[in-house]
Design a protein around this motif. Structure first.
Motif, PDB file in Angstrom:
ATOM      1  N   ARG A  19       0.887  -1.206  -0.055  1.00 47.04           N
ATOM      2  CA  ARG A  19      -0.102  -0.128  -0.011  1.00 47.04           C
ATOM      3  C   ARG A  19       0.785   1.294  -0.054  1.00 47.04           C
ATOM      4  O   ARG A  19       0.399   2.282  -0.589  1.00 47.04           O
ATOM      5  CB  ARG A  19      -1.013  -0.145   1.254  1.00 47.04           C
ATOM      6  N   CYS A  20       2.049   1.155   0.770  1.00 49.97           N
ATOM      7  CA  CYS A  20       2.693   2.220   0.739  1.00 49.97           C
ATOM      8  C   CYS A  20       3.232   3.012  -0.497  1.00 49.97           C
ATOM      9  O   CYS A  20       3.847   2.196  -1.394  1.00 49.97           O
ATOM     10  CB  CYS A  20       4.105   1.967   1.459  1.00 49.97           C
ATOM     11  N   ALA A  67      -0.886   3.281   5.399  1.00 50.40           N
ATOM     12  CA  ALA A  67      -0.347   1.877   5.205  1.00 50.40           C
ATOM     13  C   ALA A  67       0.219   1.445   6.636  1.00 50.40           C
ATOM     14  O   ALA A  67       1.185   0.466   6.742  1.00 50.40           O
ATOM     15  CB  ALA A  67       0.822   2.322   4.181  1.00 50.40           C
TER      16      ALA A  67
END
Length: 88
Positions: A19-20, A67
């Motif tokens: 997600r980052c 995240a």
């Protein structure tokens, strides 16, 4: 004499690296815990020192893609549950 290690924070940090998006807000808010390696790879300390707890919580809140996940240790959760609560 060897100095004793800094006490660990009552939290555990997990970053969803899928997600980052490397916006690096966490690196600005908690630079001793989060570091960008290159342009996209995030390195982080999953067991930050106690002095960094507040910075880590701010970094997690500031993550634009959410995240960063903060998990409280069992001891911290137990301490919160045992604390006296004010009644309204």
């Amino acid at each position: 004499m060897t100095p004793s290690p800094a006490p660990s924070c009552p939290i555990h940090v997990v970053v969803d690296l899928n997600r980052c998006q490397a916006y690096a807000q966490c690196c600005f808010l908690a630079p001793s815990v989060f570091k960008l390696h290159g342009e996209e790879a995030l390195w982080y300390d999953p067991e930050p020192p106690a002095a960094q707890c507040e910075h880590v919580l701010h970094a997690a809140a500031a993550c634009p893609v959410q995240a960063i996940f903060v998990e409280w240790s069992e001891a911290a959760t137990r301490k919160i549950a045992e604390a006296p609560h004010e009644e309204s």
